[in-house]
Design a protein around this motif. Structure first.
Motif, PDB file in Angstrom:
ATOM      1  N   ILE A   1      74.166  26.013 -27.674  1.00 33.44           N
ATOM      2  CA  ILE A   1      74.887  24.922 -27.209  1.00 33.44           C
ATOM      3  C   ILE A   1      75.955  25.339 -26.392  1.00 33.44           C
ATOM      4  O   ILE A   1      76.563  26.394 -26.492  1.00 33.44           O
TER       5      ILE A   1
ATOM      6  N   ALA B   1      72.795  25.474 -21.501  1.00 32.00           N
ATOM      7  CA  ALA B   1      72.669  26.155 -22.725  1.00 32.00           C
ATOM      8  C   ALA B   1      71.529  27.239 -22.687  1.00 32.00           C
ATOM      9  O   ALA B   1      71.493  28.215 -23.502  1.00 32.00           O
TER      10      ALA B   1
ATOM     11  N   LEU C   1      76.183  15.985 -28.356  1.00 34.25           N
ATOM     12  CA  LEU C   1      75.673  17.201 -28.628  1.00 34.25           C
ATOM     13  C   LEU C   1      74.676  17.256 -29.717  1.00 34.25           C
ATOM     14  O   LEU C   1      73.709  17.849 -29.506  1.00 34.25           O
TER      15      LEU C   1
ATOM     16  N   ALA D   1      72.099  21.606 -24.878  1.00 34.38           N
ATOM     17  CA  ALA D   1      71.597  22.454 -25.892  1.00 34.38           C
ATOM     18  C   ALA D   1      70.329  22.829 -25.624  1.00 34.38           C
ATOM     19  O   ALA D   1      69.302  22.356 -24.672  1.00 34.38           O
TER      20      ALA D   1
ATOM     21  N   THR E   1      80.551  22.419 -33.943  1.00 32.84           N
ATOM     22  CA  THR E   1      79.148  22.643 -34.437  1.00 32.84           C
ATOM     23  C   THR E   1      78.551  23.851 -34.767  1.00 32.84           C
ATOM     24  O   THR E   1      77.669  23.900 -35.476  1.00 32.84           O
TER      25      THR E   1
ATOM     26  N   GLU F   1      65.218  22.712 -23.125  1.00 25.16           N
ATOM     27  CA  GLU F   1      66.706  22.209 -22.943  1.00 25.16           C
ATOM     28  C   GLU F   1      66.914  20.917 -22.419  1.00 25.16           C
ATOM     29  O   GLU F   1      66.227  20.455 -22.113  1.00 25.16           O
TER      30      GLU F   1
ATOM     31  N   VAL G   1      70.663  18.231 -29.772  1.00 17.69           N
ATOM     32  CA  VAL G   1      69.940  19.324 -30.873  1.00 17.69           C
ATOM     33  C   VAL G   1      68.838  18.536 -31.784  1.00 17.69           C
ATOM     34  O   VAL G   1      67.917  19.120 -31.720  1.00 17.69           O
TER      35      VAL G   1
END
Length: 234
Positions: free
Chosen positions: A6, A192, A39, A15, A78, A26, A43
């Motif tokens: 991340i 990321a 975020l 991410a 996170t 991605e 994920v």
């Protein structure tokens, strides 16, 4: 080996999932959203689309700073939360190093510039030699004009990238004396995927931490800390 990566160090939220050296997924957004909103949904979407289970990852990689104080704290919280919940290690990847790693294989010097405000940038100088990533000048916070003078003194062609380029574009045009270019849009911001790619190397080298141990690197005090210091001095 599976690494969830991340990056929320700047304007971009990103991410990625890397499995056995392959960038499986991605998700990157550079738009007017707060990273706290974007975020974890990123994920979740990556895991859903790739039919992966969080329990199956081997480590969580995170852009470890420098960058936006708020963004770094969101990323750190996170990564630490995932690491603690899953009992997995955390790999902190220097933000500017990961940004430079976008330009893997170039023969030119690489100079990322992240806007640090007050005419300063988070930056460093990098190159690739024989396919190996080399840090010629470690990441730091410095006046944009000063890093340009360093590059002029090195006398080699350079590629610039990062969100500091639009801010300092006129300065670059006026003061850079060596041949230079600006990275194209798909390589010019934090990703990321690059954090994860460097994290794979770090993992093999044993450069991992527990979730408890990981702390972001800010490089300079926050605005609130600076204002408090000024008040105390006064």
């Amino acid at each position: 080996m599976k690494i969830l990566a991340i990056d929320s160090s700047g304007l971009v939220a990103s991410a990625a999932l890397i499995a056995d050296g392959v960038l499986v997924a991605e998700y990157t957004v550079d738009y007017k959203k707060t990273h706290s909103q974007t975020l974890l949904p990123m994920v979740d979407e990556i895991l859903r689309m790739t039919e992966q289970d969080l329990a199956g990852i081997d480590a969580v990689a995170v852009s470890g700073g420098p960058g936006s104080f708020t963004g770094l704290r969101i990323g750190a919280a996170t990564a630490k939360g995932l690491g603690l919940a899953l009992e997995k290690p955390v790999i902190g990847v220097p933000t500017v190093d990961a940004l430079a790693y976008n330009l893997y294989g170039t023969e030119r010097l690489i100079c990322p510039m992240m806007d640090a405000r007050r005419a300063q940038v988070y930056t460093g100088i990098y190159t690739f030699s024989g396919g190996e990533f080399k840090v010629l000048r470690p990441q730091e916070v410095i006046a944009a004009a000063d890093i340009i003078e360093v590059l002029n003194g090195m006398g080699q062609p350079v590629i610039f990238l990062g969100d500091g380029i639009p801010v300092h574009g006129n300065l670059i045009e006026e003061r850079v004396k060596v041949p230079y270019s600006i990275a194209p849009a798909h390589l010019a911001r934090q990703r990321a995927g690059a954090v994860g790619a460097l994290a794979c190397i770090y993992y093999k080298e044993g450069k991992i931490q527990s979730a408890d141990e990981f702390l972001p690197v800010y490089l300079r005090p926050s605005q609130a800390e600076r204002e408090r210091a000024e008040r105390l001095k006064g």
